[in-house]
Design an enzyme around this catalytic site. Structure first.
Site, PDB file in Angstrom:
ATOM      1  N   ASP A   1      15.952  11.691 -43.631  1.00  0.00           N
ATOM      2  CA  ASP A   1      14.509  11.861 -43.767  1.00  0.00           C
ATOM      3  C   ASP A   1      14.227  13.363 -43.825  1.00  0.00           C
ATOM      4  OD1 ASP A   1      11.701  11.595 -43.305  1.00  0.00           O
ATOM      5  OD2 ASP A   1      12.039   9.704 -42.307  1.00  0.00           O
TER       6      ASP A   1
ATOM      7  N   LYS B   1      15.453  10.034 -48.377  1.00  0.00           N
ATOM      8  CA  LYS B   1      14.011  10.269 -48.532  1.00  0.00           C
ATOM      9  C   LYS B   1      13.806  11.760 -48.788  1.00  0.00           C
ATOM     10  CE  LYS B   1      11.025   7.919 -45.698  1.00  0.00           C
ATOM     11  NZ  LYS B   1      10.174   7.756 -44.483  1.00  0.00           N
TER      12      LYS B   1
ATOM     13  N   ASP C   1      14.407   0.664 -37.844  1.00  0.00           N
ATOM     14  CA  ASP C   1      13.463   0.047 -36.911  1.00  0.00           C
ATOM     15  C   ASP C   1      12.122   0.746 -36.862  1.00  0.00           C
ATOM     16  OD1 ASP C   1      14.376   2.454 -35.557  1.00  0.00           O
ATOM     17  OD2 ASP C   1      13.446   1.613 -33.757  1.00  0.00           O
TER      18      ASP C   1
ATOM     19  N   GLY D   1      20.730   2.982 -36.217  1.00  0.00           N
ATOM     20  CA  GLY D   1      20.238   2.567 -37.531  1.00  0.00           C
ATOM     21  C   GLY D   1      21.288   2.161 -38.545  1.00  0.00           C
TER      22      GLY D   1
ATOM     23  N   VAL E   1       9.805   2.888 -43.753  1.00  0.00           N
ATOM     24  CA  VAL E   1      10.608   1.716 -44.132  1.00  0.00           C
ATOM     25  C   VAL E   1      11.339   1.147 -42.921  1.00  0.00           C
ATOM     26  CG1 VAL E   1      10.872   2.325 -46.557  1.00  0.00           C
ATOM     27  CG2 VAL E   1      12.501   3.233 -44.904  1.00  0.00           C
TER      28      VAL E   1
ATOM     29  N   ASP F   1      21.899   5.553 -42.007  1.00  0.00           N
ATOM     30  CA  ASP F   1      21.012   4.622 -42.703  1.00  0.00           C
ATOM     31  C   ASP F   1      20.008   5.382 -43.571  1.00  0.00           C
ATOM     32  OD1 ASP F   1      19.962   5.618 -40.324  1.00  0.00           O
ATOM     33  OD2 ASP F   1      18.653   3.905 -39.994  1.00  0.00           O
TER      34      ASP F   1
HETATM   35  C1  PRP Z   1      16.854   7.845 -37.655  1.00  0.00           C
HETATM   36  C2  PRP Z   1      17.973   7.645 -38.669  1.00  0.00           C
HETATM   37  C3  PRP Z   1      18.589   9.003 -38.775  1.00  0.00           C
HETATM   38  C4  PRP Z   1      17.426   9.926 -38.513  1.00  0.00           C
HETATM   39  C5  PRP Z   1      16.950  10.503 -39.809  1.00  0.00           C
HETATM   40  O1  PRP Z   1      17.393   7.732 -36.373  1.00  0.00           O
HETATM   41  O2  PRP Z   1      18.901   6.683 -38.243  1.00  0.00           O
HETATM   42  O3  PRP Z   1      19.591   9.199 -37.812  1.00  0.00           O
HETATM   43  O4  PRP Z   1      16.388   9.157 -37.892  1.00  0.00           O
HETATM   44  O5  PRP Z   1      15.810  11.312 -39.632  1.00  0.00           O
HETATM   45  P1  PRP Z   1      15.765  12.862 -39.943  1.00  0.00           P
HETATM   46  O6  PRP Z   1      16.440  13.085 -41.262  1.00  0.00           O
HETATM   47  O7  PRP Z   1      14.274  13.134 -40.030  1.00  0.00           O
HETATM   48  O8  PRP Z   1      16.395  13.587 -38.819  1.00  0.00           O
HETATM   49  P2  PRP Z   1      16.517   7.496 -35.040  1.00  0.00           P
HETATM   50  O9  PRP Z   1      16.503   8.745 -34.243  1.00  0.00           O
HETATM   51  O10 PRP Z   1      15.200   6.881 -35.422  1.00  0.00           O
HETATM   52  O11 PRP Z   1      17.376   6.459 -34.221  1.00  0.00           O
HETATM   53  P3  PRP Z   1      17.951   5.010 -34.642  1.00  0.00           P
HETATM   54  O12 PRP Z   1      19.056   5.241 -35.638  1.00  0.00           O
HETATM   55  O13 PRP Z   1      18.447   4.471 -33.363  1.00  0.00           O
HETATM   56  O14 PRP Z   1      16.829   4.203 -35.233  1.00  0.00           O
END
Ligand code: PRP
Length: 193
Positions: A114, A142, A170, A55, A164, A111
Site C-alpha cells: 500500500d 496499490k 481484513d 494477510g 479491499v 498480500d
Molecule cells: C497490511 C499488509 C501489509 C501492509 C501493507 O498488514 O498485509 O503488510 O499492511 O501496507 P503498507 O504498504 O501501507 O505498509 P497489516 O499491518 O494490516 O496486518 P495484517 O497483515 O495482519 O492484516
C-alpha cells in the site's frame, strides 16, 4: 447480495462490500501463473518463501502449492495498521523468522503493498541478515497509495486505491476467509473512525 464464482456467498460477510474486485477464479489463475514464474526463476536455488502474517496466509499457501521445486517456508508477523484504515508507518515485529537467512535466496510474500512503509522496513531489516538474494512477491500492488519507493519483483494484480478485503485481507480482523477480493463500502469504516 454479492455473487462469487459458483454460488451466492453468505450474505452475512458480504453485506458490507460494494462489489467484487477479483473473483476466486481470477485469483487462482493468477497465483498459478506466479507459481510457474517463480518455479522457473528459482530452479536449483532452494528459495525460502517468507510469508508476512497475517494477510498473506492464503496467498502464501496457494502460491507454494503452485511451485514445483525444492523450497522452504518461514513466516514473520508484523503490524503497522492495528485497527486503523491507513498505515501509521510504525512497524512492529510480532514474530521473527525461525532461522538464519544468511546465504539464502529469500522471497518476501505480501498480500498487499500500500504505502510501502511495511515493505521498506522489512527489506531493510532482512538485508542486514545477508541473504544471497531478496525479492518481493505481492498479490496486490496499490501504486497510487505509495509513499516509499520499494521494488516489487512479482505482482499479482494492480489494485485501485480503495479499501479491499478478502483472500487474507481484513478490516478489524474480519473478511480474511472470503475466497475473493472485494471493496469495502466506505460507510463501514467511516462510521468506525
Ligand atoms: C497490511 C499488509 C501489509 C501492509 C501493507 O498488514 O498485509 O503488510 O499492511 O501496507 P503498507 O504498504 O501501507 O505498509 P497489516 O499491518 O494490516 O496486518 P495484517 O497483515 O495482519 O492484516
Amino acid at each position: 447480495m454479492i455473487e462469487s464464482d459458483q454460488n451466492v456467498w453468505r450474505g452475512g460477510l458480504t453485506q458490507d462490500l460494494s462489489h467484487v474486485l477479483m473473483s476466486e477464479a481470477q485469483i487462482q489463475s493468477r497465483v498459478a501463473e506466479l507459481g510457474r514464474a517463480l518455479t522457473q526463476d528459482y530452479q536449483e536455488k532452494d528459495p525460502l518463501l517468507v510469508g508476512i502474517l497475517s494477510g498473506s496466509f492464503l496467498f502464501h499457501a496457494d502460491l507454494v502449492r503452485n511451485m514445483n521445486l525444492a523450497m522452504a517456508v518461514d513466516f514473520m508477523a508484523v503490524s503497522s495498521y492495528g485497527d486503523r484504515t491507513s498505515s501509521s508507518g510504525v512497524v512492529r515485529i510480532l514474530k521473527d523468522l525461525n532461522s538464519s537467512i544468511a546465504g539464502r535466496h529469500v522471497i518476501i510474500i505480501e498480500d498487499i503493498v500500500d504505502t510501502g512503509l511495511t515493505l521498506d522496513y522489512l527489506v531493510q531489516n532482512l538485508q542486514t541478515r545477508h541473504p544471497a538474494s531478496l525479492k518481493v512477491c505481492a498479490l496486490l500492488d496499490k501504486k497510487e497509495a505509495r509513499v516509499r519507493d520499494v521494488e516489487v519483483a512479482y505482482v499479482g494484480f494492480h489494485c485501485p486505491n480503495e479499501f479491499v478485503v478478502g483472500y487474507g485481507l481484513d478490516y478489524r480482523g474480519r473478511y480474511r476467509n472470503l475466497p475473493f477480493i472485494g471493496v469495502l463500502k466506505p460507510e463501514v469504516y467511516r462510521k468506525a473512525e
